[in-house]
Enzyme design. Structure first.
Site, PDB file in Angstrom:
ATOM      1  N   CYS A 126       0.901  -1.571   0.016  1.00 30.34           N
ATOM      2  CA  CYS A 126       0.177   0.457  -0.067  1.00 30.34           C
ATOM      3  C   CYS A 126       0.880   1.285   0.158  1.00 30.34           C
ATOM      4  O   CYS A 126      -0.170   2.842  -0.486  1.00 30.34           O
ATOM      5  CB  CYS A 126      -0.799   0.166   1.042  1.00 30.34           C
ATOM      6  SG  CYS A 126      -2.199  -1.505   1.475  1.00 30.34           S
ATOM      7  N   HIS A 380      -8.940   3.479  -2.683  1.00 30.70           N
ATOM      8  CA  HIS A 380      -7.304   3.361  -2.359  1.00 30.70           C
ATOM      9  C   HIS A 380      -7.008   2.060  -3.613  1.00 30.70           C
ATOM     10  O   HIS A 380      -7.482   0.606  -3.210  1.00 30.70           O
ATOM     11  CB  HIS A 380      -7.407   2.278  -1.254  1.00 30.70           C
ATOM     12  CG  HIS A 380      -5.701   1.886  -0.775  1.00 30.70           C
ATOM     13  ND1 HIS A 380      -4.623   2.205  -0.978  1.00 30.70           N
ATOM     14  CD2 HIS A 380      -5.495   0.641   0.020  1.00 30.70           C
ATOM     15  CE1 HIS A 380      -3.538   2.036  -0.485  1.00 30.70           C
ATOM     16  NE2 HIS A 380      -4.026   0.762   0.562  1.00 30.70           N
ATOM     17  N   CYS A 411      -0.198   2.441   6.753  1.00 27.53           N
ATOM     18  CA  CYS A 411       0.023   1.250   6.932  1.00 27.53           C
ATOM     19  C   CYS A 411       0.445   0.432   5.131  1.00 27.53           C
ATOM     20  O   CYS A 411      -0.314   0.934   4.415  1.00 27.53           O
ATOM     21  CB  CYS A 411      -1.454   0.584   7.889  1.00 27.53           C
ATOM     22  SG  CYS A 411      -2.392   0.595   7.152  1.00 27.53           S
ATOM     23  N   GLY A 413       0.569  -4.201   4.245  1.00 27.26           N
ATOM     24  CA  GLY A 413       0.259  -4.459   4.900  1.00 27.26           C
ATOM     25  C   GLY A 413       1.882  -6.042   5.297  1.00 27.26           C
ATOM     26  O   GLY A 413       2.729  -5.666   4.396  1.00 27.26           O
TER      27      GLY A 413
END
Length: 427
Positions: A126, A380, A411, A413
Site C-alpha cells: 500500500c 484506495h 500502513c 500489509g
C-alpha cells in the site's frame, strides 16, 4: 462486497521555533546552508487521475498502462519539460505480474518517452506510490540523477489479490510469518479489539471522510489535481462508448450514520469492520515530478514542495494498521519537527479502525487529518495511493497560501508503516 473480498484477501504559519529547528537541522553555517539547499529534493508538479470504483466505475475497462501514460504525459506537459531530461522513472504497483515491469515500459512508450530514459517498478504494497518517490529521491541524493518521475498506478478492476505465491510450508511454524498471510480485514478487527476502537468511532470516522470528500468535490477542490482521461467504457449491454473521466466516482454524499450502522460486519460475525468503514477497492494513477533544487531552478521550474524526511518502519503483522503511529514520529524526528509543527496529515484510511487508532495514539487534532477525505470515500488503488496522497497534500498546502508542513503516511500489509514530511515553501 467485492471490495471486501479483495481487502480480506490481500494481505503552516512560520513560527520562530520552526525556523530555528530548520536552521539547526539543515546546516551548520551560511555556506553549508546554501550547499544543502541547492541539494534539496524538491517537488515540481504532481497530478492524478480520478479515482474510480473497481469493477463498476469509469475505469473498469481501462488498462493500467493507459492510466499511467495519462498522468505521466500531463505532468511534463504542464511544466513544459521534455522527457529526455528525466534521469529515471519509478512506478509503484502491486497487482500486475512482476509489479508491472512490462506494463510501465509500455506506458512509457505510449507517452512518447524516448527509449534512452529508464523506468522500473517497486512494490511495497500500500505504500508503493510513496516508495517510488523515496526511490527517486534517493537517486537524486546520491548524485545519480537530477530529475525523475515518481508514479503509482493500479487497476483493481482487471487484477485482484490472489495466490500469495510460492511460500515455504515452514511459515506455519513461525507466528510472525504466519501472520503475514492473515486477511487484512482480520488485522483491522485485531486493532479494534486490542486497542478499544469501537464500532461507533469507526462509523463516525467513515462518515466524516465521506462528508469531507463530498464537500471538496462540490467546491471543485480536486479539479486542479485531476487529469481528464478519455477512455472506453463497456455498458451493461456490452456496447462500447468513449468517456472523459473528470471526477472521483466513489464518493457517497448521501452517507448517513444511520446507514453505516445498518451494515453487517464483513470479516467476523461479532466484528466491527464493515463495507462502510473500510477503504474502497479502486482504479487510478498519479505522478509527481521531483528533482535536485539546483537543477530545478536552472531549468526555471517551480518548487511546489520540499521533501524533508522519509521513514519506513516495521510493526507486528497481525496489527499492521498501526504502522503510521510508528512511522510518523520516526519521520518527524528525522526532520527535526514535532507533531504540533504539522499543518496537514494525509493518513491512508485502509480501515477506520486503524486510522482512528493512529490519530488517537499520536493525539493529532482531527481537523488536521485528511481535510478533503481519505480512502474510505475516495478509494484506495493500492500502488497509486501514496503518490495520490502527495499530490492531494501539496495542493491543499498551496491553497492555504503560506509556508506549511504536511505529512503523508500509510500502513502496509505484512506489518509496516511509511511516512514522509513535506514543506510547502509559500507562494
Amino acid at each position: 462486497m467485492f471490495r471486501l473480498k479483495v481487502l480480506s484477501g490481500h494481505l503552516f504559519p512560520t513560527s520562530d521555533h520552526r525556523g530555528a529547528l530548520c536552521s539547526s537541522h539543515c546546516a551548520s553555517g551560511a555556506g553549508a546552508a546554501a550547499r544543502n539547499e541547492r541539494d534539496d529534493v524538491v517537488l515540481v508538479h504532481g497530478l492524478r487521475s480520478a479515482i474510480c470504483r473497481a469493477k463498476r466505475g469509469s475505469f473498469k475497462d481501462t488498462t493500467p498502462d493507459e492510466l499511467l501514460s495519462a498522468v505521466m504525459t500531463a505532468v511534463l506537459t504542464d511544466v513544459g519539460l521534455s522527457p529526455n531530461q528525466l534521469g529515471d522513472i519509478c512506478v509503484g504497483n502491486v497487482l500486475q505480474p512482476g509489479a508491472g515491469a512490462l506494463m510501465v515500459r509500455v506506458a512509457h512508450f505510449l507517452s512518447g518517452f524516448p527509449e534512452t530514459v529508464p523506468v522500473y517498478t517497486v512494490n511495497r504494497q500500500c505504500s508503493s506510490g510513496l516508495q517510488a518517490l523515496f526511490n527517486v529521491a534517493g537517486a537524486i541524493r546520491s548524485g545519480s540523477i537530477d530529475l525523475g518521475l515518481a508514479c503509482g498506478v493500479e487497476s483493481m478492476s482487471l487484477r485482484t489479490m490472489g495466490n500469495p505465491g510460492d511460500l515455504s510450508s515452514r511459515l506455519m511454524d513461525n507466528d510472525k510469518a504466519r501472520d503475514c498471510i492473515m486477511p487484512m480485514g482480520i488485522t483491522s478487527e485485531n486493532v479494534a479489539e486490542r486497542f478499544g476502537i469501537s464500532r461507533e468511532k469507526q462509523d463516525a470516522f467513515a462518515l466524516n471522510s465521506q462528508q469531507k470528500a463530498a464537500r471538496a468535490q462540490n467546491m471543485n477542490l480536486f479539479d486542479q489535481e485531476i487529469v481528464p482521461v478519455t477512455t472506453k467504457l463497456l455498458d451493461d449491454a456490452g456496447e462500447e462508448r468513449e468517456v472523459t473521466v473528470l471526477k472521483d466516482d466513489g464518493i457517497r454524499p448521501g452517507t448517513t450514520l444511520a446507514g453505516l450502522r445498518k451494515l453487517r460486519p464483513a470479516f467476523k460475525p461479532d466484528g466491527s469492520t464493515t463495507a462502510g468503514n473500510s477503504s474502497q477497492v479502486s482504479d487510478g494513477a498519479a505522478a509527481v515530478l521531483i528533482g535536485r533544487r539546483s537543477a530545478v531552478e536552472a531549468l526555471g521550474l517551480p518548487v511546489l514542495g520540499v521533501l524533508r524526511a522519509s521513514a519506513v518502519v516495521g510493526v507486528p503483522p497481525d496489527v499492521m494498521g498501526i504502522g503510521p503511529a510508528a512511522a510518523i514520529p520516526a519521520a518527524l524526528d528525522q526532520a527535526g519537527l514535532t507533531l504540533d509543527d504539522i499543518d496537514v496529515f494525509e493518513i491512508n484510511e485502509a480501515f477506520a479502525s486503524q486510522a482512528v487508532y493512529c490519530v488517537e495514539k499520536l493525539r493529532i487534532p482531527p481537523e488536521k487529518v485528511n481535510p478533503n477525505g481519505g480512502a474510505i470515500a475516495l478509494g484506495h488503488p493500492l500502488g497509486c495511493t501514496g503518490a495520490r496522497q502527495v499530490v492531494t497534500l501539496l495542493n491543499e498546502l498551496k491553497r492555504r497560501g503560506k509556508r506549511a508542513y504536511g505529512v503523508v503516511s500509510m500502513c502496509i500489509g505484512t506489518g509496516m508503516g511509511a511516512a514522509a514530511v513535506f514543506e510547502y515553501p509559500g507562494p
